[in-house]
Design a protein around this motif. Structure first.
Motif, PDB file in Angstrom:
ATOM      1  N   ALA A  93       0.754  -1.258  -0.025  1.00 55.90           N
ATOM      2  CA  ALA A  93      -0.049  -0.070  -0.056  1.00 55.90           C
ATOM      3  C   ALA A  93       0.884   1.163  -0.078  1.00 55.90           C
ATOM      4  O   ALA A  93       0.388   2.413  -0.474  1.00 55.90           O
ATOM      5  CB  ALA A  93      -0.878   0.067   1.321  1.00 55.90           C
ATOM      6  N   PHE A  94       1.954   1.023   0.619  1.00 55.01           N
ATOM      7  CA  PHE A  94       2.854   2.453   0.586  1.00 55.01           C
ATOM      8  C   PHE A  94       3.371   2.948  -0.923  1.00 55.01           C
ATOM      9  O   PHE A  94       3.414   4.087  -0.831  1.00 55.01           O
ATOM     10  CB  PHE A  94       4.304   2.047   1.253  1.00 55.01           C
ATOM     11  N   LEU A  95       3.055   1.891  -1.929  1.00 51.18           N
ATOM     12  CA  LEU A  95       3.280   2.621  -3.364  1.00 51.18           C
ATOM     13  C   LEU A  95       2.347   3.660  -3.649  1.00 51.18           C
ATOM     14  O   LEU A  95       2.559   4.536  -4.499  1.00 51.18           O
ATOM     15  CB  LEU A  95       3.125   1.196  -4.238  1.00 51.18           C
ATOM     16  N   GLU A  96       1.174   3.795  -3.097  1.00 45.26           N
ATOM     17  CA  GLU A  96       0.358   4.672  -3.339  1.00 45.26           C
ATOM     18  C   GLU A  96       0.879   6.123  -2.911  1.00 45.26           C
ATOM     19  O   GLU A  96       0.198   7.089  -3.354  1.00 45.26           O
ATOM     20  CB  GLU A  96      -1.102   4.303  -2.422  1.00 45.26           C
ATOM     21  N   LYS A  97       1.725   6.070  -2.304  1.00 47.28           N
ATOM     22  CA  LYS A  97       2.332   7.396  -1.585  1.00 47.28           C
ATOM     23  C   LYS A  97       2.952   8.311  -2.734  1.00 47.28           C
ATOM     24  O   LYS A  97       3.006   9.471  -2.751  1.00 47.28           O
ATOM     25  CB  LYS A  97       3.408   7.305  -0.390  1.00 47.28           C
TER      26      LYS A  97
END
Length: 101
Positions: A93-97
């Protein structure tokens, strides 16, 4: 690592892998090295390591455009090779940053 090796493995990883190998910049810059580490971890589906190198690449100076392009590149190559998208889950989910960079 430290718990299972009595500290030896952690010491080796930090001093030899990160200290000697990854600090070498005669061919790749620090940003390029960080991006390469991120790409390898992302392609292998290693969420904790990919996350560290994702933010590390950004901290080394990789632009938001570069980070977005890198993710698209890994996605395209994975699709072309038919290896699936194991990294497209809540662990990544960190990729969404990257959308805000």
């Amino acid at each position: 690592m430290a718990t299972t090796s009595g500290g030896d493995l952690s010491h080796f990883a930090i001093s030899s892998v990160y200290g000697e190998l990854l600090s070498e910049m005669s061919i790749l810059t620090a940003v390029e090295t960080g991006l390469l580490e991120f790409v390898c971890c992302l392609a292998d589906g290693l969420a904790p390591q990919a996350k560290g190198h994702f933010f590390g690449s950004r901290n080394l100076g990789a632009s938001g455009d570069t980070m977005r392009a890198t993710i698209v590149l890994v996605d395209d190559i994975s699709r072309q090779l038919g290896v699936g998208f194991s990294w497209k889950n809540e662990n990544f989910a960190f990729l969404e940053k990257v959308a805000a960079w």
